[in-house]
Every structure is written in structure tokens, then in C-alpha cells.
Write an enzyme that holds these catalytic residues in place. Structure first.
Site, PDB file in Angstrom:
ATOM      1  N   SER A   1       0.834  -1.196   0.000  1.00 22.81           N
ATOM      2  CA  SER A   1       0.000   0.000   0.000  1.00 22.81           C
ATOM      3  C   SER A   1       0.875   1.253   0.000  1.00 22.81           C
ATOM      4  O   SER A   1       1.663   1.445  -0.911  1.00 22.81           O
ATOM      5  CB  SER A   1      -0.953  -0.051   1.190  1.00 22.81           C
TER       6      SER A   1
ATOM      7  N   ASP B   1      -9.164  -6.217  -4.297  1.00 21.00           N
ATOM      8  CA  ASP B   1      -8.627  -5.065  -3.572  1.00 21.00           C
ATOM      9  C   ASP B   1      -9.495  -3.839  -3.843  1.00 21.00           C
ATOM     10  O   ASP B   1      -9.590  -3.376  -4.984  1.00 21.00           O
ATOM     11  CB  ASP B   1      -7.177  -4.795  -3.995  1.00 21.00           C
TER      12      ASP B   1
ATOM     13  N   HIS C   1      -7.323  -5.865   0.183  1.00 19.88           N
ATOM     14  CA  HIS C   1      -6.158  -5.010   0.406  1.00 19.88           C
ATOM     15  C   HIS C   1      -5.342  -5.540   1.586  1.00 19.88           C
ATOM     16  O   HIS C   1      -5.794  -5.468   2.737  1.00 19.88           O
ATOM     17  CB  HIS C   1      -6.624  -3.585   0.689  1.00 19.88           C
TER      18      HIS C   1
END
Length: 348
Positions: free
Chosen positions: A50, A139, A173
Site C-alpha cells: 500500500s 482489492d 487489500h
């Protein structure tokens, strides 16, 4: 024109540089935690999830002479956010407004310009880098097209054969680990052993999807990989991050006072181990999830068998200045507009 030093980048580069200094490991005491001085390491690579994935891209581009490879989970193109938090949270995460070839060409032109200006390392180094990308089909935070555009960005500088891209996983995610899913919630104290199911979205953002990205990323970045140890038997050594920021004022840059390096028994006594800088994502720093990321990344068990040092720099949540309420790595400019270039550069 800003002349503020990009200390978030220099913190990590300083840690890696310290590892490379001498032929034998040395630790000294400073600021209440052992300061990381040197382990005689070689062939540094960088990995992240991320915001840590975006930062891994920045490190691999700006310091391409140092880093020989990068592994990026749910990250996007270099300087995607153009120092704008609104662009970071829309185009660079949700692909809305969508990234397109025209926009990517601008980023590539900027990359080339900054390299020619000496703000980042020469782009010719990128031809030798080995890149591993991972994006889950589920995601919802950094959607898959963003990572696919990152693949296209890297292909501008290196051959397709130097890039491995896993885009088939059903992951939400998360940093995806080989470690078994446990579910549950961390109590807030003691070891954090929580690993979530593949499609789960939530803390600690470490999921199991029935595959082994850590095996694949190490093989991609280093050319080969030895099977992991059953359990990690090395030592997690704290090191002083204040040594890498001006006047030791770590919190002024959302940097934690202490980072960690996983040191296998072999590397504690011998020089020449390789090093991976592993960057947590938002809401994944030690102050938020404890040892969840540094213990459950799945890298430490591979470190034992592959003679790898794993450096885990740490950020903190900051609700004042800088404003970083989720403890994210800076890919949009909260530490200043010089985020995409090497430490100390000045850029309009």
C-alpha cells in the site's frame, strides 16, 4: 522552491547504508535502543504494501543505484500523486479519474528529467532491476488497474522478463503471507498473531490466500530461493531511527523512534548477507498493530534459510504536523514536495 530534506526517504536509505558500512556486525546503544550500525550486507532490495508499496517504488527509482530489486503489493506508478493528496486518494488508489497513457507518459518524462538533473539516480540502472508486483482482484483500496499501470511504467525502463506480476489472487487489500489464516482480533497487547482470510478487509491487513508471495518475490529479486524454515530462529533487533532524521526529531516526520531488523543467526556472525527493506502499509506500524507485520510478513522464515537481513522501518500516526492520521509512508507530500527524489534535493 522547497529545500526541506526528504527525511522519510533518508531514514530508510540511512538504515540500508548503515548495513552496508563494514564487514562485521556492530551494534551500539543510542536513544534508548540499539543503533543499527553495520552488518556488512549486500544487494539491497525494497518491498512494501500500500503506502509502503508506493514508497518501495519511490526508493527503487530515486535510489536505483542502491536497490537491485523491488516487491510491490498494491502500489502504483512513481510520483503518481504529483504531490497532491486528492490525486493520491482518487487516481492513485481508485483509478478514478483513471490513469491513461498520456498521464503515464508525463510521469515517465518527469522521471527522465529528474534523473538528468541529478535529483534521482540514472534511469539506466532500472534495466537491471528485478521487480515483483502483487495485486488482488478484490482489492478495494488500491484497485488492480493502478498496479497494472505500475507494470507498464516499469516496462518503460526494463524488459518484461524482469517483471513478475501476480494479478490472479482474490486478495483484498493486504500484505499476503504464506502463514495460515487465524482470524480474530488482536487484544492490543502481547504478540499479534492475527492473519486474516484472503478476501477479508481489515486490521492487521495481513491475509492468507493459499499461495506464497514471499517465496516468489525473493526468487524474482535474487534469482533463487531456498525453502523457508519451519519457524524463525533469528533475533529481532531494535535500532535507533532518530539517528536518521534532523536533530533526532523523529515524530516531526511521523517516524517512530525505533525500527527493527530481523537478524538470522548466520548473519549475526558473518558478513555478506543480502538485505530486504520491508515497508508496512497504513495502519500497520508497530504503534498500531504491535509486532503483527514484523512477525507475520512471512519474510523472517525465508531470511533464516536464504541469508537475508530484513529491515522493518516504522512510522507513527500523526494528527498534527505532519498530518498523517494513519501512519502512512509519504507518497503524496506531507513531508514536503521533494518526496520523489533523493534525500536533500530541492525541486520546484
Amino acid at each position: 522552491m522547497s529545500k526541506r530534506k526528504n527525511t522519510v526517504l533518508s531514514t530508510m536509505l540511512g538504515a540500508v547504508g548503515a548495513l552496508l558500512l563494514s564487514a562485521m556486525p556492530v551494534c551500539a546503544s543510542a536513544a534508548g535502543a540499539p543503533a543499527l550500525l553495520s552488518y556488512g550486507a549486500v544487494k539491497p532490495t525494497v518491498a512494501g504494501i500500500s503506502s509502503g508499496g508506493f514508497m518501495a517504488v519511490q526508493m527503487s527509482i530515486a535510489y536505483s543505484q542502491t536497490f537491485t530489486g523491488a516487491a510491490v503489493f498494491a502500489g502504483g506508478p512513481y510520483y503518481c500523486a504529483v504531490a497532491n493528496v486528492d490525486v493520491a486518494t482518487t487516481t492513485c488508489m481508485q483509478n478514478n479519474p483513471a490513469i491513461n497513457h498520456t498521464g503515464l507518459n508525463v510521469l515517465e518524462t518527469d522521471t527522465t528529467l529528474w534523473a538528468s538533473s541529478g535529483w534521482i539516480d540514472p534511469t539506466s540502472n532500472l534495466a537491471q532491476q528485478k521487480i515483483y508486483l502483487y495485486s488482488g482482484t478484490n482489492d478495494t483500496v488500491v484497485v488492480q488497474p493502478v498496479v497494472t499501470w505500475l507494470q507498464t511504467y516499469y516496462q518503460h525502463y526494463t524488459s518484461a522478463g524482469n517483471i513478475a506480476y501476480n494479478n490472479k489472487s482474490a486478495a483484498e487489500h493486504s500484505w499476503v503471507t504464506w502463514k495460515a489464516a487465524t482470524g480474530g482480533t488482536w487484544s492490543g497487547s502481547g504478540p499479534n498473531t492475527v492473519v486474516n482470510a484472503c478476501t477479508f478487509k481489515g486490521s492487521p491487513f495481513i491475509n492468507n490466500c493459499g499461495n506464497d508471495p514471499e517465496h516468489d518475490m525473493i526468487k524474482q529479486m535474487y534469482g533463487s530461493v531456498v525453502g523457508r524454515a519451519a519457524t524463525a530462529s533469528g533475533t529481532m533487533v531494535p535500532f535507533d531511527q532518530t539517528a536518521f532524521v534532523p536533530f533526532g526529531a523523529a515524530s516531526a516526520y511521523s517516524v517512530d523512534n525505533t525500527g527493527y531488523v530481523y537478524v538470522p543467526t548466520y548473519c549475526a556472525a558473518n558478513a555478506g548477507c543480502k538485505v530486504v527493506v520491508a515497508l508496512h502499509g497504513c495502519l500497520q506500524g508497530y504503534g498500531v498493530i504491535g509486532n503483527g507485520f514484523i512477525n507475520n510478513s512471512g519474510l523472517n522464515e525465508y531470511a533464516d534459510t536464504n541469508k537475508l537481513l530484513i529491515v522493518y522501518p516504522q512510522l507513527i500516526v500523526s494528527s498534527a504536523i505532519p498530518f498523517n492520521p494513519q501512519g502512512c509512508w509519504d507518497f503524496w507530500g506531507y513531508t514536503g514536495p521533494s518526496i520523489p527524489c533523493r534525500a536533500g534535493c530541492s525541486r520546484p
